[in-house]
Design a protein around this motif. Structure first.
Motif, short mmCIF file in Angstrom:
data_model
loop_
_atom_site.label_atom_id
_atom_site.label_comp_id
_atom_site.label_asym_id
_atom_site.label_seq_id
_atom_site.Cartn_x
_atom_site.Cartn_y
_atom_site.Cartn_z
N ARG A 50 0.81 -1.22 0.00
CA ARG A 50 0.00 0.00 0.00
C ARG A 50 0.85 1.27 0.00
O ARG A 50 0.32 2.36 -0.16
CB ARG A 50 -0.94 0.00 1.21
N LEU A 51 2.17 1.15 0.22
CA LEU A 51 3.04 2.32 0.24
C LEU A 51 3.42 2.70 -1.20
O LEU A 51 3.75 1.84 -2.00
CB LEU A 51 4.30 2.04 1.05
N ASP A 108 6.51 10.00 2.49
CA ASP A 108 7.46 10.53 3.44
C ASP A 108 7.70 9.51 4.57
O ASP A 108 6.98 8.51 4.68
CB ASP A 108 7.00 11.89 3.99
N LEU A 109 8.70 9.78 5.38
CA LEU A 109 9.09 8.83 6.42
C LEU A 109 7.96 8.56 7.42
O LEU A 109 7.77 7.43 7.86
CB LEU A 109 10.34 9.31 7.16
N GLU A 110 7.21 9.59 7.76
CA GLU A 110 6.11 9.40 8.72
C GLU A 110 5.04 8.48 8.15
O GLU A 110 4.49 7.63 8.85
CB GLU A 110 5.52 10.75 9.14
N THR A 111 4.73 8.63 6.87
CA THR A 111 3.74 7.77 6.21
C THR A 111 4.23 6.33 6.17
O THR A 111 3.47 5.39 6.42
CB THR A 111 3.46 8.28 4.78
N LEU A 160 3.74 0.87 8.05
CA LEU A 160 4.33 -0.42 8.37
C LEU A 160 3.92 -0.95 9.74
O LEU A 160 3.97 -2.15 9.98
CB LEU A 160 5.87 -0.34 8.29
N GLN A 161 3.52 -0.05 10.63
CA GLN A 161 3.09 -0.45 11.99
C GLN A 161 4.09 -1.42 12.63
O GLN A 161 3.74 -2.52 13.06
CB GLN A 161 1.69 -1.05 11.95
N LEU A 162 5.34 -1.00 12.67
CA LEU A 162 6.38 -1.82 13.26
C LEU A 162 6.19 -1.93 14.77
O LEU A 162 5.68 -1.00 15.40
CB LEU A 162 7.75 -1.21 12.95
N PRO A 163 6.59 -3.05 15.37
CA PRO A 163 6.48 -3.18 16.82
C PRO A 163 7.31 -2.10 17.52
O PRO A 163 8.33 -1.64 16.99
CB PRO A 163 7.08 -4.57 17.09
N PHE A 177 14.42 2.10 4.02
CA PHE A 177 13.14 1.66 3.45
C PHE A 177 12.67 2.66 2.39
O PHE A 177 12.20 2.28 1.33
CB PHE A 177 12.06 1.54 4.54
N LYS A 178 12.80 3.96 2.71
CA LYS A 178 12.35 5.00 1.78
C LYS A 178 13.16 4.96 0.48
O LYS A 178 12.59 5.07 -0.61
CB LYS A 178 12.44 6.38 2.43
#
Length: 198
Positions: free
Chosen positions: A103-104, A109-112, A117-120, A133-134
């Protein structure tokens, strides 16, 4: 034909004989001692040539070393310059993020990326890995490279049977116990290997 750059922990890189590993360097490019998978010194030009031509490239780092992450960013960028659209596979992302990654969109941007990703809360530092990642998302293909904890639990509980219906593990069930033990000892040298005859 797809090409891949796979970012792993440095211990896993040492398992792979064809891997080229930067042991010392700077964010502007490897400048110190470079070793091939057999531990032989390798010129910087040879590393960069292989980065551009090899189908699979494995890059490792010590997780808390900022200089290593700078080298990774440089190597990922060089790879994507040479082979645009390459998959950049991260062990830091697993099956739990697979759908979120799709979905990315490039340019996020980094915040998005972080919220998507909802990382732990505990685990890999997004401050460190987010820019990587970006870079992969913007210039290549960001790909999760690890399996989730739920599946790991199934493998512990069911053994090879847990992998039978997943094509990603088609060759794993046929792996000899000798090879499995060797890999485990190379990746986690202080792990006790117990062969349960039951």
């Amino acid at each position: 034909r797809r090409s891949y750059l796979i970012v792993f922990a440095i211990l896993l890189v040492s398992v792979l004989p064809a891997a080229v590993m930067a042991q010392v360097g700077t964010p502007t490019g490897p400048s110190g001692i470079l070793l091939d998978g057999a531990g032989r010194p390798t010129p910087r030009s040879a590393l960069l040539s292989r980065l551009a031509t090899d189908e699979f490239v494995f890059v490792g780092e010590k997780h808390d070393n900022a200089e290593h992450h700078g080298i990774e960013a440089h190597l990922i960028a060089r790879r994507l310059d040479a082979r645009p659209g390459s998959a950049v596979v991260f062990e830091m992302l697993d099956d739990a993020q697979r759908e979120a990654v799709t979905r990315l969109a490039p340019g996020a941007d980094l915040e998005t990326i972080k919220s998507g990703l909802q990382l732990p809360a505990k685990g890999w530092s997004f401050d460190v890995y987010g820019p990587l990642f970006k870079l992969a998302l913007d210039r290549g293909r960001l790909v999760p490279g690890n399996i989730g904890k739920a599946f790991i639990g199934q493998v512990y509980g069911q053994g090879d049977a847990a992998m039978a219906d997943d094509e990603r593990f088609a060759t794993a069930a046929g792996t000899s116990e000798t090879l499995r033990t060797h890999l485990l000892e190379r990746i986690h040298p202080n792990t006790l290997v117990v062969n349960d005859p039951a």
